[in-house]
Design a protein around this motif. Structure first.
Motif, mmCIF file in Angstrom:
data_model
loop_
_atom_site.group_PDB
_atom_site.id
_atom_site.type_symbol
_atom_site.label_atom_id
_atom_site.label_comp_id
_atom_site.label_asym_id
_atom_site.label_seq_id
_atom_site.Cartn_x
_atom_site.Cartn_y
_atom_site.Cartn_z
ATOM 1 N N SER A 24 -47.064 -1.078 69.557
ATOM 2 C CA SER A 24 -47.160 0.114 68.724
ATOM 3 C C SER A 24 -48.625 0.463 68.460
ATOM 4 O O SER A 24 -49.525 -0.360 68.656
ATOM 5 C CB SER A 24 -46.423 -0.117 67.400
ATOM 6 O OG SER A 24 -47.087 -1.113 66.644
ATOM 7 N N PHE A 25 -48.834 1.703 68.007
ATOM 8 C CA PHE A 25 -50.198 2.192 67.801
ATOM 9 C C PHE A 25 -50.967 1.325 66.811
ATOM 10 O O PHE A 25 -52.096 0.913 67.077
ATOM 11 C CB PHE A 25 -50.128 3.641 67.297
ATOM 12 C CG PHE A 25 -51.454 4.211 66.912
ATOM 13 C CD1 PHE A 25 -52.313 4.736 67.868
ATOM 14 C CD2 PHE A 25 -51.860 4.212 65.583
ATOM 15 C CE1 PHE A 25 -53.541 5.261 67.512
ATOM 16 C CE2 PHE A 25 -53.086 4.732 65.223
ATOM 17 C CZ PHE A 25 -53.932 5.261 66.187
ATOM 18 N N PHE A 26 -50.373 1.016 65.675
ATOM 19 C CA PHE A 26 -51.081 0.274 64.639
ATOM 20 C C PHE A 26 -51.292 -1.186 65.038
ATOM 21 O O PHE A 26 -52.300 -1.785 64.656
ATOM 22 C CB PHE A 26 -50.316 0.360 63.315
ATOM 23 C CG PHE A 26 -50.321 1.741 62.716
ATOM 24 C CD1 PHE A 26 -51.451 2.232 62.082
ATOM 25 C CD2 PHE A 26 -49.203 2.550 62.811
ATOM 26 C CE1 PHE A 26 -51.460 3.509 61.545
ATOM 27 C CE2 PHE A 26 -49.202 3.826 62.271
ATOM 28 C CZ PHE A 26 -50.338 4.302 61.631
ATOM 29 N N VAL A 27 -50.366 -1.752 65.801
ATOM 30 C CA VAL A 27 -50.555 -3.120 66.284
ATOM 31 C C VAL A 27 -51.751 -3.171 67.233
ATOM 32 O O VAL A 27 -52.609 -4.052 67.146
ATOM 33 C CB VAL A 27 -49.283 -3.634 66.977
ATOM 34 C CG1 VAL A 27 -49.553 -4.956 67.690
ATOM 35 C CG2 VAL A 27 -48.168 -3.807 65.962
ATOM 36 N N ARG A 28 -51.828 -2.210 68.140
ATOM 37 C CA ARG A 28 -52.955 -2.170 69.074
ATOM 38 C C ARG A 28 -54.264 -1.903 68.341
ATOM 39 O O ARG A 28 -55.307 -2.476 68.681
ATOM 40 C CB ARG A 28 -52.721 -1.093 70.127
ATOM 41 C CG ARG A 28 -51.615 -1.433 71.117
ATOM 42 C CD ARG A 28 -51.432 -0.316 72.117
ATOM 43 N NE ARG A 28 -50.849 0.869 71.487
ATOM 44 C CZ ARG A 28 -50.927 2.088 71.994
ATOM 45 N NH1 ARG A 28 -51.604 2.307 73.105
ATOM 46 N NH2 ARG A 28 -50.355 3.103 71.384
ATOM 47 N N LEU A 29 -54.220 -1.060 67.325
ATOM 48 C CA LEU A 29 -55.436 -0.753 66.578
ATOM 49 C C LEU A 29 -55.906 -1.961 65.789
ATOM 50 O O LEU A 29 -57.109 -2.259 65.743
ATOM 51 C CB LEU A 29 -55.172 0.425 65.636
ATOM 52 C CG LEU A 29 -56.360 0.919 64.804
ATOM 53 C CD1 LEU A 29 -57.435 1.482 65.711
ATOM 54 C CD2 LEU A 29 -55.898 1.968 63.798
ATOM 55 N N TYR A 30 -54.979 -2.679 65.185
ATOM 56 C CA TYR A 30 -55.353 -3.807 64.332
ATOM 57 C C TYR A 30 -55.789 -5.017 65.144
ATOM 58 O O TYR A 30 -56.751 -5.698 64.795
ATOM 59 C CB TYR A 30 -54.174 -4.173 63.425
ATOM 60 C CG TYR A 30 -54.484 -5.292 62.464
ATOM 61 C CD1 TYR A 30 -55.214 -5.047 61.300
ATOM 62 C CD2 TYR A 30 -54.062 -6.597 62.710
ATOM 63 C CE1 TYR A 30 -55.510 -6.062 60.415
ATOM 64 C CE2 TYR A 30 -54.351 -7.620 61.826
ATOM 65 C CZ TYR A 30 -55.082 -7.349 60.676
ATOM 66 O OH TYR A 30 -55.376 -8.372 59.813
ATOM 67 N N THR A 31 -55.093 -5.296 66.229
ATOM 68 C CA THR A 31 -55.407 -6.482 67.027
ATOM 69 C C THR A 31 -56.596 -6.280 67.953
ATOM 70 O O THR A 31 -57.236 -7.244 68.369
ATOM 71 C CB THR A 31 -54.185 -6.896 67.864
ATOM 72 O OG1 THR A 31 -53.777 -5.790 68.699
ATOM 73 C CG2 THR A 31 -53.035 -7.300 66.965
ATOM 74 N N GLY A 32 -56.915 -5.033 68.304
ATOM 75 C CA GLY A 32 -58.061 -4.788 69.179
ATOM 76 C C GLY A 32 -57.893 -5.401 70.552
ATOM 77 O O GLY A 32 -58.799 -6.048 71.076
ATOM 78 N N THR A 33 -56.726 -5.194 71.176
ATOM 79 C CA THR A 33 -56.435 -5.815 72.462
ATOM 80 C C THR A 33 -57.019 -5.059 73.645
ATOM 81 O O THR A 33 -56.819 -5.448 74.780
ATOM 82 C CB THR A 33 -54.912 -5.912 72.644
ATOM 83 O OG1 THR A 33 -54.334 -4.609 72.481
ATOM 84 C CG2 THR A 33 -54.309 -6.859 71.625
ATOM 85 N N GLY A 34 -57.722 -3.977 73.391
ATOM 86 C CA GLY A 34 -58.290 -3.197 74.491
ATOM 87 C C GLY A 34 -57.343 -2.153 75.034
ATOM 88 O O GLY A 34 -57.526 -1.663 76.145
ATOM 89 N N ALA A 35 -56.303 -1.796 74.263
ATOM 90 C CA ALA A 35 -55.298 -0.863 74.759
ATOM 91 C C ALA A 35 -55.765 0.586 74.697
ATOM 92 O O ALA A 35 -55.190 1.437 75.360
ATOM 93 C CB ALA A 35 -54.000 -1.025 73.961
ATOM 94 N N PHE A 36 -56.794 0.893 73.902
ATOM 95 C CA PHE A 36 -57.297 2.258 73.800
ATOM 96 C C PHE A 36 -58.444 2.444 74.783
ATOM 97 O O PHE A 36 -59.457 1.744 74.719
ATOM 98 C CB PHE A 36 -57.773 2.557 72.374
ATOM 99 C CG PHE A 36 -56.674 2.507 71.352
ATOM 100 C CD1 PHE A 36 -55.807 3.567 71.198
ATOM 101 C CD2 PHE A 36 -56.508 1.387 70.558
ATOM 102 C CE1 PHE A 36 -54.801 3.530 70.257
ATOM 103 C CE2 PHE A 36 -55.498 1.328 69.617
ATOM 104 C CZ PHE A 36 -54.636 2.405 69.467
ATOM 105 N N GLU A 37 -58.266 3.378 75.705
ATOM 106 C CA GLU A 37 -59.269 3.608 76.744
ATOM 107 C C GLU A 37 -60.337 4.565 76.228
ATOM 108 O O GLU A 37 -60.077 5.752 76.043
ATOM 109 C CB GLU A 37 -58.600 4.180 77.996
ATOM 110 C CG GLU A 37 -59.543 4.270 79.181
ATOM 111 C CD GLU A 37 -60.104 2.919 79.569
ATOM 112 O OE1 GLU A 37 -61.318 2.715 79.369
ATOM 113 O OE2 GLU A 37 -59.334 2.067 80.036
ATOM 114 N N VAL A 38 -61.505 4.050 75.978
ATOM 115 C CA VAL A 38 -62.631 4.846 75.505
ATOM 116 C C VAL A 38 -63.678 4.982 76.596
ATOM 117 O O VAL A 38 -64.092 6.087 76.955
ATOM 118 C CB VAL A 38 -63.257 4.227 74.239
ATOM 119 C CG1 VAL A 38 -64.491 5.017 73.810
ATOM 120 C CG2 VAL A 38 -62.231 4.178 73.104
#
Length: 413
Positions: A24-38
């Motif tokens: 989920s969005f908040f799980v990826r945001l909180y854990t910082g697993t690299g799921a957001f491509e910047v």
């Protein structure tokens, strides 16, 4: 093929392609697993940043800045809104001024709320006679109340400011800005590397241009407090950028000795790992600034606090954006132009292509998360040659061991 082996192959494919498991969005945001491509979408962020800078420059050239009285000079009057003849309004004050001098004042605003609300009148520089003339006209029209609650002419205050004082403030602010940038450049270059120094300085200039553009676009008044707040937000922006760069340095330490991720992917992971820290820092910084604006505008009516809070709020938002979506992508673009990073990226791509080609079979190159692959092993697949025949006293590789034959008629107990 077993389900376990299929799951292992899927994990291998995800590791080889650099994709993260879907959460989920908040799980990826909180854990910082690299799921957001910047970093991978840095061309998009360059375009967005370019549009923002373009709008800011256009606003500064077309609209210009609304300088306060400290920069342009003039005379400033202040009196309570509450008077013996009723509440004063901006329209009524403008009418009194126009009837007195035959032209409207530069600005008339009401600052504050409730009993502490005051009318601020800004005019061109008036001599003593004209100043007294306007004080009498305002008192006759509104009869503002003094501290004792009785009408008093002393409740109307005035102050004359020379434009040279604002020029001195501007000069000192520019000197402070130059010294700040020089010290920042020296520190980051010694602490990190020259590419990080260049990216951090570019982010600082980005923050300066965008913040100034917002002031020009919205029409915020530029005062000495604005200049002070501008220098303050540069420190915040640098702090946020250094936090991300510190994580990038940690992730890319010895990156050339492994082919798990490219330099860009390690930097993208660093951005993800510092997302929550950047968001929390921005929120913690913005909340007291907003509280300061509320107190300054609605309770105390102090214009200096309002100017200081406005520039800090704009700077916090712009600084957070630049540290994530501008400074770090720019750092990656600069580093990818070096021979070390470009060669390493090619090795990682060749290794992933080889791993993808061998899906469904045992790969010659182990792609475990903690594996460190030699350059020759990553560039060329290993070839294993089996011996011509087994040794007389040794079984062939992979053969089942021989079991001893039990005598007939006897059972094992």
């Amino acid at each position: 093929m077993s389900a376990k082996h299929s799951s292992e192959e899927a994990t291998v494919a995800e590791t080889a392609s650099g994709e993260a498991p879907k959460h989920s969005f908040f799980v990826r945001l909180y854990t910082g697993t690299g799921a957001f491509e910047v970093i991978g979408k840095r061309k998009l962020w360059y375009a967005v940043s370019g549009v923002i800078v373009g709008i800011s420059l256009l606003a500064m050239l077309v609209r210009g800045f609304t300088f306060g009285i400290d920069f342009e000079g003039g005379t400033k009057f202040s009196m309570p809104v509450d008077g013996a003849k009723g509440q004063a309004t901006t329209e009524q004050v403008e009418t009194v001024y126009s009837d007195t001098f035959g032209k409207p004042p530069e600005t008339v605003v009401i600052v504050g709320n409730g009993p502490s609300a005051t009318v601020q009148i800004r005019t061109e520089t008036l001599d003593n006679a004209d100043t007294e003339k306007l004080r009498v006209a305002l008192f006759d029209a509104f009869a503002p109340k003094g501290a004792n609650g009785e009408p008093s002419k002393q409740a109307i205050s005035d102050s004359a400011v020379s434009s040279t004082w604002g020029g001195q403030i501007t000069q000192k602010a520019l000197i402070a800005l130059v010294v700040f940038l020089v010290l920042v450049t020296i520190y980051i270059t010694l602490r990190y590397e020259r590419y990080m120094a260049l990216a951090a300085l570019a982010a600082l200039f980005f923050d300066l241009i965008v913040t100034a553009g917002v002031y020009a676009l919205v029409g915020f008044e530029v005062s000495p407090a604005t200049v002070i707040g501008l220098l303050t937000i540069l420190g915040f922006s640098l702090y946020d950028t250094v936090i991300v760069f510190d994580k990038v340095e940690e992730n890319t330490d010895g990156f050339e000795h492994t082919t798990r991720r490219t330099f860009a992917e390690q930097a993208n992971l660093a951005v993800n790992q510092t997302f929550m820290r950047s968001i929390n820092t921005s929120l913690i910084s913005a909340l007291p600034i907003i509280a300061l604006m509320v107190i300054a505008v609605w309770l105390l009516g102090v214009g200096t606090l309002q100017d200081l809070a406005l520039v800090q709020l704009v700077g916090v938002l712009v600084g957070t954006y630049s540290s994530i979506y501008f400074a770090t992508p720019l750092l990656v673009s600069l580093r990818e132009r070096t021979e070390l990073v470009s060669k390493h990226t090619k090795r990682v791509m060749r290794r992933r292509a080889a791993a993808a080609a061998k899906t469904g079979a045992d790969a010659d190159i182990d792609i475990d998360d903690d594996d460190t692959v030699d350059e020759s092993a990553a560039d060329e697949p290993k070839t294993v040659t089996a011996p011509a025949g087994p040794a007389p006293d040794k079984p062939a590789p992979g053969a089942r061991p021989n079991r001893p034959t039990r005598p007939s008629g006897k059972r094992r107990t």
